[in-house]
Design an enzyme around this catalytic site. Structure first.
Site, PDB file in Angstrom:
ATOM      1  N   LYS A   1       0.850  -1.198   0.000  1.00  0.00           N
ATOM      2  CA  LYS A   1       0.000   0.000   0.000  1.00  0.00           C
ATOM      3  C   LYS A   1       0.887   1.250   0.000  1.00  0.00           C
ATOM      4  CE  LYS A   1      -4.003   1.937   2.510  1.00  0.00           C
ATOM      5  NZ  LYS A   1      -4.812   1.825   3.745  1.00  0.00           N
TER       6      LYS A   1
ATOM      7  N   SER B   1      -9.787   2.017   2.730  1.00  0.00           N
ATOM      8  CA  SER B   1      -8.920   2.706   1.820  1.00  0.00           C
ATOM      9  C   SER B   1      -7.922   1.828   1.075  1.00  0.00           C
ATOM     10  CB  SER B   1      -8.131   3.766   2.598  1.00  0.00           C
ATOM     11  OG  SER B   1      -7.227   3.134   3.496  1.00  0.00           O
TER      12      SER B   1
ATOM     13  N   SER C   1      -9.749  -0.281   6.991  1.00  0.00           N
ATOM     14  CA  SER C   1      -9.190  -0.153   5.644  1.00  0.00           C
ATOM     15  C   SER C   1      -8.478  -1.390   5.109  1.00  0.00           C
ATOM     16  CB  SER C   1      -8.217   1.028   5.584  1.00  0.00           C
ATOM     17  OG  SER C   1      -8.949   2.237   5.566  1.00  0.00           O
TER      18      SER C   1
END
Ligand SMILES: [Mg+2]
Ligand SMILES: [Zn+2]
Lengths: 100, 496, 501
Positions: free
Chosen positions: B76, B151, B175
């Site tokens: 990420k 997210s 997330s």
């Protein structure tokens, strides 16, 4: 019910260094009203009154490191990401808003 | 020859270790897969082919060994990588190449993991659909017209689309778990303090936690063990060994385990199909030998408001450093404007609407006169939620709920309704406020889309998640005749 | 438009308050491992943590906690059983994270005092007790260089250049409670407090307390009220960076406020900036909107809970307070009352004692401070204590002389070099090439030249007038710019002349 005015949003924007335009100010004032209305129920949680706040999810204490010097970054790496640099320093526009 | 992208991390590592296949071949296969499908999925913001192949070559040269050596991973973009662009999905950091590595990055490299690139995310991890990325949304591999959650939608989608067997995400309010839920993958938020936050671009410091994304529970456990453990560079890191998650994933038994359904996290607000799959999975746990009960956590109803005061408050402070001075974007420096003007123009141009909304909300909640009513009160509610957890864990070893109130929603469906977007994290937020670990794993389909079940455990009992997850996964694979992802549509076909 | 100080204080009562920031002398910064030493190239002592790079996290320096607790104990404070750091949020380019990690409502130390001696009305010392509100720990900011304006001032600058070497150096803030009842001696008390505080800190060894390098900085609060009336509105004067200035800042503020009050004007609560050159202050930024620092507990740091047993150990191991130490050391060193008085008058007694404690013999320490250093202070118009040289550095110079590495003349040059900011004594010796030359081969040429230049003197010596060799030694010393080892030169000359020394 909290009501947030456009002026309040402008003040918050100044505090947080956001140059919001008029449309953004209006939009945010309206959205914040809705969001605050949704979160305001929290002040009605009466059994929270005598409860200590939780600031850290996992309670640790006295986390320290010894006073030992460790290598710093190389200055070229420090300044590589800077929008502007001069003489080994970060260059910024004039700090005081006193010319106008 | 088998398609290397379909192997699990465990299978890949074994194949590399036994030299049936080289790590470079594995990396190439995944880079090819990314080239073929990422145009449609858009899981990656940056593909680091050179870095990946160099690391794979180190593994092939025997310089690094270990249970994950040679396994590709999607990282990420909130995790800092030395010399490799790190944007956090924001314009304000476009082009920034950090001069240092996050502890997670270092540990991945030391474990021989091959980082393929950086994955898409809602800007500064603020969102539940990955649509708040400044670089365009990620598409759900199950249905490209839908979001992959957020997210961490990029890492979850990459894993679901066979672009990487493993991903790393971060979870502040769900997330990792909510994207796992809607992409049919496994996602774990470890105990707060279990994985170092050093080098993780902060959203909400007291809630953020990095964790694994994978296609199987065992793969997730191996990654959890690789990135977890004490880090002296993070003052909130727990100085204790990683709980025995790999062993627990292998043991995979719920015999005699007490499982409790959280009453406040079911029913109203959850889609019927999601509730059905959840109920079936709970019944299955019972069949597998678990004692299933129900518990009440009355303060969980306040978790969402508490979160939407605490997280923006901390964010408003954490994001103050993006000021156009030391790194990142600078806008409007015409030689005449003052620093304050340039700073304000930069932040207005560099941050997206959702980020600005939360900065303003957080600034408000912390300001004098409002602190006690908002931030202070939210932290007290946090204590009550923790007490609910503590009481529940006296009656049960683990708690369960649906991981997300619905299946993947269409792109754009909730963009104009922040509150609807925020409600995606209804079930996941309590664990962040409490600090305990939680997992989402796939338990079936509703309307042809994946449904996730959440397991929550006490602080530092991450092993229980893997024990339950492993057992449930094995039983479900038996029932389905293979992993759920096998029933996902072929992406090439979808694109054609 | 000012009222003379004495007159002002016969009409008004002054309430003063002092906020002192002290940079701790730790090896590494407060929250990272970067070097804290002064004078490095800009931005070479920086890392992801003290630059506030995205993702970086702080870890507390254990030594900084210990030093702060020791300061608190020396100032008779209570040490918190449990306290936290907080974030003080405001934007400023010197501050990398745009919040300062500080302490807010939970300081490490609270409620102490410091006794200071001030001359009473009849000239005999009188003790004034200055109450201490709190002592807390925070981090310093970086430094900006303002370009394009007059004399490097922020006003009128076209742009600024920022160096973060100082950012993150541990900073202890010591805040007094309002000091009342000082009568006509408000300014003297303020100065005596800072001087005594500095001696306490130096005695603890927690900081080099050098005001000219900014490792000790003062903000001075002053308000006036007519007797029997409530306290007046206060002003806060920042940037007060020498002992002399502390006194001047109070005086000038008393004079300014008295004039306004007399004219029936109101005092504005404001921040004022002190100017060393004029001894006056000017108002700070007028555009201040109500500052709202939005303090909240720092989530990235664990709370601090000092073990009471450890605190007791630290308390037991505290050095004597300066007043006791002064008495003990002067007695131990056998300094006469006259000697002590001379040193007190010159403001060097504590410096001499600190130099002795750093290893120098008492006589040499005394000679250095009353000699070249007192002269230097005089020339610069500052107090000896404000000179940019530390007792440990003076002790090192003394050591170099007694080991024969420097002559007395060279020692003076080394001191000049240190004062000029050329670094540690050994750096100056190396940088200026000041080592004593005792190598006979190297000196031979100068010796021969001296003999050739003064044949008459050489003849005198040869004839038995040995004391005449002094002129030749002098010539060699001059030729070697003082660097020759004089006894060696003398021996070489006598050898060449075939005379027994
Ligand atoms: Mg301060
Ligand atoms: Zn540093």
């Amino acid at each position: 019910m909290p009501e947030i005015t456009r002026e309040e949003v402008a003040h918050l924007a100044r505090l947080s260094r956001l140059a919001l335009d008029d449309a953004e100010l209006d939009g945010l004032a309206a959205q914040l009203d809705v969001i605050l209305a949704a979160v305001a129920q929290i002040s009605q949680v009466t059994d929270a009154a005598d409860v200590p706040p939780t600031t850290h999810a996992v309670p640790l204490e006295n986390v320290t490191r010894p006073d030992v010097v460790r290598p710093s970054l190389r200055r070229e790496d420090v300044l590589a990401g800077a929008p502007a640099a001069e003489d080994g320093r970060f260059r910024v526009p004039r700090i005081l808003d006193d010319s106008a | 020859m088998t398609d290397l992208t379909r192997l699990t991390a465990v299978e890949t590592a074994a194949a590399v270790a036994s030299r049936d296949v080289s790590a470079v071949e594995v990396a190439r296969a995944h880079l090819d897969r990314i080239a073929a499908v990422d145009g449609a999925v858009h899981a990656f913001l940056h593909v680091d082919a050179d870095g990946a192949l160099a690391q794979a070559a180190r593994v092939d040269a025997g310089e690094v060994t270990g249970p994950l050596a040679g396994v590709p991973l999607a990282l990420k973009d909130v995790i800092v990588t030395r010399g490799v662009p790190t944007t956090v999905g924001s314009r304000i950091l476009e082009g920034w190449r950090p001069p240092y590595d996050a502890t997670v990055t270092t540990r991945l490299r030391d474990a021989g993991v091959v980082v393929l690139g950086k994955t898409n995310m809602d800007e500064f991890a603020m969102g539940s659909s990955t649509e708040h990325s400044a670089y365009g949304p990620t598409h759900n591999p199950w249905d490209l017209t839908r979001t992959p959650g957020g997210s961490g939608g990029g890492s979850a989608a990459a894993v679901a689309a066979y672009e990487a067997p493993l991903g790393v995400g971060t979870d502040t309010g769900g997330s990792i778990r909510q994207p796992a839920s809607v992409t049919g993958t496994v996602g774990v938020k470890p105990t707060y303090g279990g994985v170092s936050r050093f080098g993780l671009v902060a959203f909400s410091s007291s809630l953020d936690q990095a964790g694994p994304c994978a296609r199987t529970v065992l793969d997730a456990a191996l990654l959890h063990e690789a990135i977890g453990g004490h880090d002296p560079a993070d003052s909130t890191s727990i100085d204790a060994p990683v709980p025995p998650v790999v062993e627990a994933a292998r043991r995979a038994s719920v015999q005699g385990l007490r499982v409790a359904v959280v009453r406040e996290l079911t029913g109203e607000g959850y889609e019927a199909g999601v509730q059905e799959r959840f109920d079936e999975a709970v019944a299955l746990l019972s069949e597998l030998g678990a004692t299933v009960t129900e518990v009440s956590c009355p303060h969980f109803v306040h978790a969402l408001p508490a979160y939407y005061l605490i997280a923006p408050s901390e964010a408003s402070s954490n994001l103050a450093r993006f000021d156009s001075v030391r790194y990142g974007l600078r806008v409007g420096d015409d030689g005449d404007r003052s620093l304050e003007e340039v700073m304000s123009l930069t932040r207005d141009a560099g941050f997206g609407a959702e980020v600005k909304r939360r900065i303003i909300l957080g600034t408000y909640a912390l300001s004098s006169g409002y602190y006690d009513a908002y931030y202070g009160q939210a932290q007290k509610v946090r204590t009550l939620i923790t007490r609910d957890f503590t009481a529940a864990f006296e009656q049960a070893d683990v708690l369960v709920s649906p991981a997300s109130p619905g299946v993947a929603f269409p792109l754009g469906a909730k963009l104009d309704d922040p509150l609807a977007m925020y409600r995606q994290d209804l079930a996941t937020i309590p664990s962040n406020l409490y600090g305990g670990p939680a997992m989402s794993l796939p338990v079936g389909l509703s309307e042809g889309l994946p449904v996730g079940l959440q397991v929550m455990a006490p602080t530092m009992r991450d092993d229980l998640l893997y024990q339950v997850g492993g057992a449930l996964e094995a039983a479900l694979h038996d029932r389905w005749g293979g992993p759920l992802l096998a029933s996902a549509p072929e992406l090439e076909a979808a694109r054609a | 438009m000012t009222v003379p100080y004495d007159q002002a204080l016969s009409e008004f009562e002054a309430v003063i308050g002092l906020e002192t920031h002290v940079e701790l002398g730790t090896a590494a910064k407060m929250f990272c491992g970067c070097d804290t030493s002064f004078g490095a190239e800009p931005n070479t002592h920086t890392c992801p943590v003290c630059l506030g790079l995205p993702g970086a996290l702080p870890v507390v320096n254990a030594q900084a906690i210990e030093s702060t607790i020791r300061i608190g104990l020396a100032l008779h404070c209570d040490i918190a059983a449990w306290c936290r750091f907080a974030r003080k949020n405001y934007f400023y380019p010197d501050m990398p994270k745009n919040f300062q990690t500080s302490q807010y409502d939970e300081p490490l130390c609270t409620g102490g005092y410091l006794d200071v001696d001030v001359p009473g009305e009849d000239g005999t010392p009188e003790v004034v007790r200055v109450p201490i509100e709190r002592v807390h720990l925070e981090e310093d900011t970086g430094k900006s260089l303002h370009v394009g304006g007059a004399t490097g001032r922020i006003h009128g600058a076209s742009h600024s250049l920022v160096d973060y070497n100082r950012a993150g150096i541990p900073l202890v803030e010591i805040v007094t409670r309002p000091v009342v009842g000082t009568g006509p001696r408000a300014a003297e008390v303020a100065r005596a407090y800072v001087a005594e505080l500095r001696d306490v800190l130096r005695g603890l060894g927690v900081s080099d307390v050098r005001m000219e390098q900014g490792s000790l900085r003062c903000d001075v609060n002053v308000s006036l009220n007519r007797p029997g009336q409530p306290w007046g509105t206060r002003s806060e004067t920042k940037n007060v960076n020498s002992l002399r200035s502390v006194e001047r800042a109070v005086r000038s503020e008393v004079e300014r406020q008295a004039a306004r009050l007399r004219d029936g004007e109101r005092i504005v609560q404001e921040t004022r900036h002190f100017h060393e050159d004029t001894g006056l202050s000017t108002p700070g930024r007028s555009k201040e909107e109500a500052t709202d620092y939005r303090y909240f507990p720092e989530p990235d740091l664990a709370p601090v809970a000092p073990d009471p047993a450890w605190v007791a150990e630290l308390r037991a191991a505290l050095p004597d307070p300066p007043s006791v130490r002064r008495k003990r050391l002067t007695a131990e060193l056998g300094l006469s009352a006259r000697d002590s008085a001379a040193m007190v008058n010159a403001g060097v007694l504590d410096l001499v004692l600190a130099t002795v404690e750093a290893g120098a013999p008492a006589a040499e320490a005394r000679n250095m401070w009353l000699g070249p250093l007192a002269q230097a202070a005089n020339t610069r118009g500052v107090e000896a204590a404000d000179l940019p040289v530390a007792p440990a550095q003076v002790a090192r110079v003394v050591e170099l002389v007694s080991s024969g590495a420097l002559t007395a003349g060279l020692a003076r040059q080394v001191v000049d070099g240190v004062l000029a900011g050329e670094g540690e004594p050994d750096d100056v010796v190396a940088g200026r090439g000041l080592a004593v030359v005792s190598d006979e081969g190297a000196l031979g040429e100068a010796v021969d030249a001296a003999l050739a230049a003064q044949p008459a003197v050489a003849e005198k010596v040869r004839a038995g007038k040995v004391q005449a060799v002094g002129a030749l030694v002098g010539a060699v010393m001059k030729a070697t710019r003082g660097q020759a080892d004089a006894p060696v030169v003398r021996r070489l000359l006598l050898e060449r002349l075939g005379v027994e020394g």
